[in-house]
Design an enzyme around this catalytic site. Structure first.
Site, mmCIF file in Angstrom:
data_model
loop_
_atom_site.group_PDB
_atom_site.id
_atom_site.type_symbol
_atom_site.label_atom_id
_atom_site.label_comp_id
_atom_site.label_asym_id
_atom_site.label_seq_id
_atom_site.Cartn_x
_atom_site.Cartn_y
_atom_site.Cartn_z
ATOM 1 N N ASN A 397 4.179 -35.792 8.615
ATOM 2 C CA ASN A 397 3.496 -35.279 7.423
ATOM 3 C C ASN A 397 2.522 -34.163 7.784
ATOM 4 O O ASN A 397 2.529 -33.641 8.887
ATOM 5 C CB ASN A 397 2.765 -36.429 6.721
ATOM 6 N N LEU A 398 1.685 -33.848 6.838
ATOM 7 C CA LEU A 398 0.736 -32.746 6.960
ATOM 8 C C LEU A 398 -0.306 -32.985 8.044
ATOM 9 O O LEU A 398 -0.969 -32.065 8.479
ATOM 10 C CB LEU A 398 0.049 -32.590 5.600
ATOM 11 N N CYS A 399 -0.496 -34.221 8.444
ATOM 12 C CA CYS A 399 -1.483 -34.516 9.487
ATOM 13 C C CYS A 399 -0.867 -35.243 10.663
ATOM 14 O O CYS A 399 -1.573 -35.783 11.497
ATOM 15 C CB CYS A 399 -2.639 -35.320 8.918
ATOM 16 N N GLU A 401 0.554 -38.074 11.259
ATOM 17 C CA GLU A 401 0.406 -39.494 11.608
ATOM 18 C C GLU A 401 1.365 -40.407 10.851
ATOM 19 O O GLU A 401 1.503 -41.574 11.192
ATOM 20 C CB GLU A 401 -1.048 -39.968 11.396
ATOM 21 N N PRO A 599 -6.542 -37.977 10.598
ATOM 22 C CA PRO A 599 -7.696 -37.218 11.099
ATOM 23 C C PRO A 599 -8.811 -37.260 10.069
ATOM 24 O O PRO A 599 -8.984 -36.342 9.298
ATOM 25 C CB PRO A 599 -7.140 -35.801 11.216
ATOM 26 N N GLY A 601 -11.605 -36.758 7.672
ATOM 27 C CA GLY A 601 -12.494 -35.613 7.468
ATOM 28 C C GLY A 601 -13.702 -36.046 6.676
ATOM 29 O O GLY A 601 -14.616 -36.688 7.190
ATOM 30 N N SER A 602 -13.690 -35.731 5.374
ATOM 31 C CA SER A 602 -14.846 -36.008 4.519
ATOM 32 C C SER A 602 -15.301 -37.455 4.582
ATOM 33 O O SER A 602 -16.492 -37.737 4.596
ATOM 34 C CB SER A 602 -14.510 -35.671 3.066
ATOM 35 N N ILE A 603 -14.355 -38.397 4.609
ATOM 36 C CA ILE A 603 -14.797 -39.791 4.534
ATOM 37 C C ILE A 603 -15.556 -40.232 5.778
ATOM 38 O O ILE A 603 -16.349 -41.152 5.720
ATOM 39 C CB ILE A 603 -13.662 -40.790 4.224
#
EC number: 1.17.4.1
Length: 725
Positions: A397-399, A401, A599, A601-603
């Site tokens: 996917n986009l990250c 994982e 990965p 981020g904000s959380i």
């Protein structure tokens, strides 16, 4: 009558000790002092805590809509279409108010300015004009708990405790959207297959639009698309290859974003042995022609073992026409094991092929990663050897994982489905390792997290993309992640990547896996059903459990043994695994996939964690945040007395990071987002060495490459926010 804006009592969101008065320092200036040493050469951590305090006094309290009581607030938010009535109707009003009291009684405080700022900027419910706040952190937590518990009051209470105490943090889409009337889906990201026909290509672009609109990042597999110059209807040199499809997708993502809240984000994956591989990679070159340049799509390359073996021998590597491969083998190119069939395909005159130098291919990869941070890499054979589910994993996917099995869809001429295949959605949330180790009940923390993520899957129905709905309904797949590894290790005075650090990572992930499987097995028993295809999995055959029943897993170091003992966490024994295996073989597990480490981020800022399981990038991180500009964030648990344990990722180097991820990977059924960090003295040779080291160590995927170099600051691209927690 709409309520008025009056400062709520300070105690409900900031510090109750404030007495007011002129001459206070602006919160932004206070936060900036975190980056300046005091007269004694110490980091001024107290200035950041004061900045968080002043942010509430100077900004939040003044811009929060005031209500006289909870009933007035709830009635208003339902009536004015801010809250979803259906969520609240599952409970008595009395219970909802009790749950709010439970949350507020915890006296939650944001420990950092950035955590508070991120929460109020990106997550909390605001008035429709975006100018005023309608929720505190506690309100958001309660709405998330009520949504996910779906009427189960006991689960709602447990969820409030786990989230507000910082042990479990749902992913951004779940935390942002739950309980709101105007919302996107609670799902982080999606994976689609594209087959080699116009119907599938057209349908994929529509699906990308639909999914991006709902707020997820979307990754598409392009491996099966015939190459540039391939025949169409037996006429040679007709196909345009993958680049025009990438262009169409790039435009689709820039058009469809989630109510303007997040930029649409897409990724495309291509197999290393696809004839368009160099064209594909060239789209990310800084000097690429505008006609082919791809600015906003993320790129991923799928690399099998054979490619490394060819490079080791300095051989040529053959690229195979997907069109011919499908004609010869009767299945799409992505579903073939290139490692297994490589020499057979080389010798088959019916399959058109071109050749490039294997080492040149790896050199090109490294050059591009230097230039752009891309492509991501998926080690195809490693991924599929570790996959406990029947079928093939073709892309991520986009990250990088999410690693799940997908199957192709077949279409009629009018684009309706002749056969609905199985595509993938990611239901994510992460545990804060430090807080989870402090949990009064470790097993319960894991179980509540698994139940919360299962609820996200249960409550998601994306009818506009039937293959996504089908995949979700069949698999109930989830991805429990982890964050704050470096923060925890430093708190316990362990160096990241040391023997003790790797020992802890191994035993922690081992223990989490046991409890995650046990929770999924419990859900299967309660519901009397398991994921579709369970009987063909390595869980059903028992093979999955062999490595846990055949050998003893225990801490190798005294320090780690002591950490688990002091925390009162029992490390599962071989007998525990035998009993679990028996129960799983008898009743199944509910979730096809259980773990994936994104990965965060904000959380991780809101939760005050170090991101994911990689090391910090600096002791005090500098972030650019919209209109406010630079914001400073201190690493969790860092004091002026333990700074030596906060070595940054560039100093630690790739070997220790890969060793740490390898320890975790063996207990995670999906993937882990692994970013490689290099000093500005690194060469492309160093990048290649790191890739080979990762492959040898059994790493499944590689995410970004980051160079400590001012010119490349920002290669992380906004793109991954949609899949970043």
């Amino acid at each position: 009558m709409p309520p008025t804006v009056i400062a709520e009592p300070v105690a409900s969101g900031a510090h109750a000790s404030y007495s007011g008065g002129p001459g206070e320092t602006d919160y932004h200036a206070l936060n900036a002092m975190l980056n300046l040493y005091d007269a004694d050469g110490k980091i001024q951590f107290d200035k950041d805590r004061e900045a968080a305090h002043q942010y509430f006094l100077q900004h939040v309290n003044q811009n929060t809509v005031f209500f006289h009581n909870q009933d007035e607030k709830l009635d208003y938010l339902i009536r004015e279409n801010y809250y979803e009535r259906e969520v609240l109707d599952q409970y008595s009003r009395n219970f909802v108010k009790t749950l709010l009291d439970r949350a507020y009684a915890k006296k939650f405080r944001f420990p950092t300015f950035l955590g508070a700022f991120k929460y109020y900027t990106s997550y909390t419910l605001k008035t429709f004009d975006g100018k005023r706040y309608l929720e505190r952190f506690e309100d958001r937590v309660v709405m998330v708990a009520l949504t996910l518990a779906a009427g189960d009051t006991a689960l709602a209470e447990l969820l409030v405790d786990e989230i507000i105490d910082g042990r479990f943090q749902p992913a951004t889409p779940t935390f942002l959207n739950s309980g709101k009337k105007q919302r996107g889906e609670p799902v982080s990201c999606f994976l689609l297959r594209v087959e080699d026909n116009m119907e599938s290509i057209g349908r994929s672009i529509n699906s990308a639009l639909q999914l991006s609109k709902r707020g997820g990042g979307v990754a598409l597999l392009l491996t099966n698309i015939r190459e540039h110059g391939a025949p169409i209807k037996n006429i040679e040199n007709q196909s345009s290859g993958v680049i025009p499809i990438m262009k169409l997708l790039e435009d689709a993502f820039s058009y469809a974003n989630q109510l303007g809240a997040r930029q649409g984000a897409g990724a495309v994956y291509l197999h290393a042995h696809h004839p368009d591989i160099y064209r594909f990679l060239d789209t990310k070159r800084e000097n690429a022609d505008e006609k082919i340049r791809i600015k906003t799509l993320s790129l991923g390359v799928v690399i099998p073992d054979i490619t490394f073996e060819l490079a080791k021998r300095n051989d040529d590597m053959y690229l195979f026409s997907p069109y011919d491969v499908e004609r010869v083998y009767g299945v799409p190119f992505a579903d073939i094991s290139v490692t297994e069939k490589y020499y057979e395909m080389v010798d088959d005159a019916r399959i058109r092929k071109t050749k490039i130098k294997a080492r040149e291919f790896f050199q090109t990869l490294a050059e591009l990663q230097f230039e752009s941070g891309y492509p991501y890499i998926m080690f195809e054979d490693t991924v599929n050897r570790a996959n406990p589910i029947d079928g093939k994993i073709t892309h991520s996917n986009l990250c990088s994982e999410i690693l799940q099995v997908s199957t192709p869809s077949l279409f009629n001429e009018d684009l309706s489905y002749a056969k609905v295949g199985k595509d993938i959605s990611c239901n994510l949330g992460s545990l804060n390792i430090a807080k989870t180790m402090d949990s009064p009940d470790f097993a319960q923390t894991i179980e509540v997290a698994i139940r919360a993520l299962t609820a996200v899957s249960d409550q998601t129905h994306i009818k506009s993309v039937p293959s996504i709905e089908q995949g979700n309904n069949d698999s109930h797949a989830i991805g429990l992640g982890q964050m704050n590894l470096h923060g925890y290790l430093a708190r316990e005075r362990i160096f990241y990547g040391s023997d003790e650090g790797i020992d802890f990572t191994n035993i922690y992930f081992y223990t989490v896996l046991y409890h995650a499987l046990r929770a999924s097995n419990r859900i299967a028993i309660e519901r009397g059903t398991h994921f579709k295809g369970f009987e063909r999995s390595k869980y059903a055959s028992g093979e999955f459990f062999d490595k846990y029943t055949d050998q003893i897993w225990e801490p190798k170091t005294q320090k780690v043994r002591q950490l688990f003992a002091d925390a009162g966490i029992r490390i599962p024994t071989q007998d525990d695994w035998r009993r679990l295996k028996e129960s799983v073989q008898a009743h199944g597990i509910y979730n096809q996939n259980l773990q994936a480490v994104p990965p965060t981020g904000s959380i991780s800022y809101i939760n005050h964690s170090t991101s994911s399981i990689h090391p910090i990038v600096s002791k005090v991180e500098i972030r650019k945040e919209g209109k406010i500009g630079r914001v400073y964030y201190p690493a969790p648990y860092m004091t002026n007395d333990n700074l030596e344990y906060y070595e940054d990722a560039y100093e630690i180097g790739y070997e220790k990071i890969i060793d740490t991820y390898a320890a975790a990977t063996q207990h995670v059924d999906q993937g882990l987002s692994l970013t490689l960090f290099f000093k500005d003295t690194a060469t492309t040779r160093d990048v290649n060495k790191a890739q080979i080291y990762a492959w040898r160590k059994g790493i499944k995927t590689l995410y970004y490459i980051r160079l400590r170099q001012m010119a490349l600051e920002g290669t992380e691209v906004e793109g991954c926010v949609s899949c970043m927690l």
